[in-house]
Design a protein around this motif. Structure first.
Motif, short mmCIF file in Angstrom:
data_model
loop_
_atom_site.label_atom_id
_atom_site.label_comp_id
_atom_site.label_asym_id
_atom_site.label_seq_id
_atom_site.Cartn_x
_atom_site.Cartn_y
_atom_site.Cartn_z
N HIS A 61 -3.54 -4.21 -1.85
CA HIS A 61 -3.99 -5.10 -0.77
C HIS A 61 -5.51 -4.96 -0.68
O HIS A 61 -6.02 -3.83 -0.66
N VAL B 55 -4.18 6.58 2.16
CA VAL B 55 -3.79 5.61 1.14
C VAL B 55 -4.00 6.26 -0.23
O VAL B 55 -5.08 6.78 -0.51
N VAL C 193 0.86 -1.18 0.00
CA VAL C 193 0.00 0.00 0.00
C VAL C 193 0.90 1.23 0.00
O VAL C 193 1.89 1.27 0.73
N GLU D 182 -2.63 4.55 -3.13
CA GLU D 182 -2.66 3.43 -4.07
C GLU D 182 -2.58 2.14 -3.26
O GLU D 182 -1.87 2.10 -2.25
N SER D 183 -3.31 1.10 -3.69
CA SER D 183 -3.30 -0.12 -2.90
C SER D 183 -3.29 -1.37 -3.77
O SER D 183 -4.04 -1.45 -4.75
N ALA E 95 0.95 -4.41 3.76
CA ALA E 95 -0.26 -4.44 4.58
C ALA E 95 -0.65 -5.85 5.00
O ALA E 95 -1.57 -6.02 5.82
N PHE F 272 -7.32 -2.45 1.88
CA PHE F 272 -7.13 -0.99 1.85
C PHE F 272 -7.46 -0.45 0.47
O PHE F 272 -7.20 -1.11 -0.54
N LYS F 273 -8.02 0.76 0.45
CA LYS F 273 -8.31 1.40 -0.84
C LYS F 273 -7.89 2.87 -0.78
O LYS F 273 -7.75 3.44 0.33
#
Ligand SMILES: NC(=O)c1ccc[n+]([C@@H]2O[C@H](COP(=O)([O-])OP(=O)(O)OC[C@H]3O[C@@H](n4cnc5c(N)ncnc54)[C@H](OP(=O)(O)O)[C@@H]3O)[C@@H](O)[C@H]2O)c1
Length: 339
Positions: free
Chosen positions: A84, A79, A38, A81-82, A107, A87-88
């Motif tokens: 995982h 965040v 993340v 960019e993710s 993450a 997470f967003k």
């Protein structure tokens, strides 16, 4: 994608007092994300006194900060960019991203990144009253000072991130809260804004006898619990005013963080007053964090726990802001704002 990530690294270890020359500003590219990683953009860096200890090479409760690597530290951000699923982009998070604009976090490793709700609690508060300093206050007060209604609790560095919470949590428990702080502005704030019953300005009482007399006036019934953040003259003075079977939470000794001796002149008082004195490190008591954060979060969200922040602007300001914290130039939680 962001091209560069400005960072502060530890350039050298201090010899005595830390200086700006111990730090270096660098610029590194932000790497592309791998699976489960993340990218967090830091809005705030937390500056904390423990970082001074980690700049030294010697043995302590934690590993020294490695040379030429990004200064470690708590961070709050968003965040961007993710890769995982948990997470967003847009999630508000706290972690240990260090003194840099962006951090790439794995993450999938539990506990490295925690989502926080900023609907009722500002993001920065998760680095202060509703974060590590708040839990530190809660642990030392509740678990070591074990306050009972009607007792007197004293805390040094009373206007700071930890100290301000100690006194207010003591008031919630029906105690007399007495602060010790440097200067009339900090003392006025501690009484008028935070609701402490009294505050001793140690800068106006430089010699032990005068400081003791001021503390006696502020704590006429003696001291049942002492939350120590400073050491040296403070500890000496409060020891002499402790009631029998009093409790002392040894949280910090900032007056000795540059390595100077801070002798205890009358340790026999610990025996004579049958005191309990216990040092602690908050990160070793993760079991209490949920309970502590629940109380702290509720009190902050309802406006019952007040706090103050000193906010430096921009990554390049972090070293000077940190050196200022070690000299008491901060007033409340010291942060660096990046966004
Ligand atoms: N044990 C743990 O797990 C743990 C966790 C967090 C923090 N701590 C400790 O808790 C203490 C407070 O931390 P904080 O984050 O809340 O910092 P803070 O109180 O917000 O800031 C530090 C304050 O310490 C005082 N100070 C600095 N140098 C001093 C000196 N030479 N003599 C007397 N006072 C001095 C200053 O206040 P005045 O202007 O009022 O002097 C300064 O504003 C520190 O000792 C820290 O190391 C321990």
């Amino acid at each position: 994608m962001t091209a560069s990530n400005q960072q502060i690294v530890l350039a050298s270890r201090p010899d005595g007092e830390a200086t700006a020359a111990n730090f270096r500003l660098e610029s590194k590219p932000v790497p592309a994300l791998a699976d489960n990683q993340v990218l967090v953009r830091h809005h705030y860096l937390s500056l904390d006194p423990y970082m001074r200890g980690r700049m030294n090479a010697g043995k302590s409760y934690a590993q020294p900060q490695p040379i030429d690597q990004v200064m470690i530290g708590g961070t709050a951000g968003e965040v961007v960019e993710s890769r995982h699923p948990g997470f967003k982009a847009g999630d508000k998070v706290v972690g240990m991203g260090g003194w840099q604009q962006y951090a790439v976090v794995d993450a999938s490793q539990a506990g490295l990144l925690r989502k926080v709700d900023t609907a009722h609690i500002p993001l920065a508060a998760y680095l202060g009253a509703v974060g590590m300093p708040g839990v530190t206050a809660w642990y030392g007060l509740v678990k070591i000072c074990t306050p009972k209604a009607g007792e007197t609790i004293v805390v040094s560095a009373a206007s700071g991130a930890v100290g301000s919470a100690v006194g207010q949590l003591a008031k919630v428990r029906g105690c007399r809260a007495v602060g010790i702080a440097g200067g009339p502005d900090k003392c006025r704030y501690v009484i008028d804004e935070l609701g402490f019953d009294a505050c001793v300005d140690y800068k106006a009482h430089r010699d032990p006898k005068a400081l003791y007399a001021a503390l006696k006036e502020a704590a006429p019934d003696g001291v049942d619990g002492y939350f120590e953040n400073v050491g040296g003259l403070m500890l000496d003075t409060v020891l002499a005013r402790m009631n029998a079977f009093g409790r002392i939470a040894l949280c910090g000794m900032i007056s000795g963080y540059d390595g100077q001796p801070i002798p205890l002149t009358h340790p026999q008082l610990i025996l004579q007053s049958r005191l309990k004195l216990e040092g602690f490190i908050v990160s070793e008591h993760m079991d209490v964090w949920p309970e502590a954060l629940k109380e702290l979060g509720t009190l902050v969200a309802t406006g019952k726990l007040k706090y103050r922040e000193t906010v430096a602007q921009g990554i390049e300001s972090a070293p000077e802001a940190f050196l200022g914290l070690l000299k008491g130039r901060n007033f409340g939680k010291q942060l660096v704002k990046l966004v």
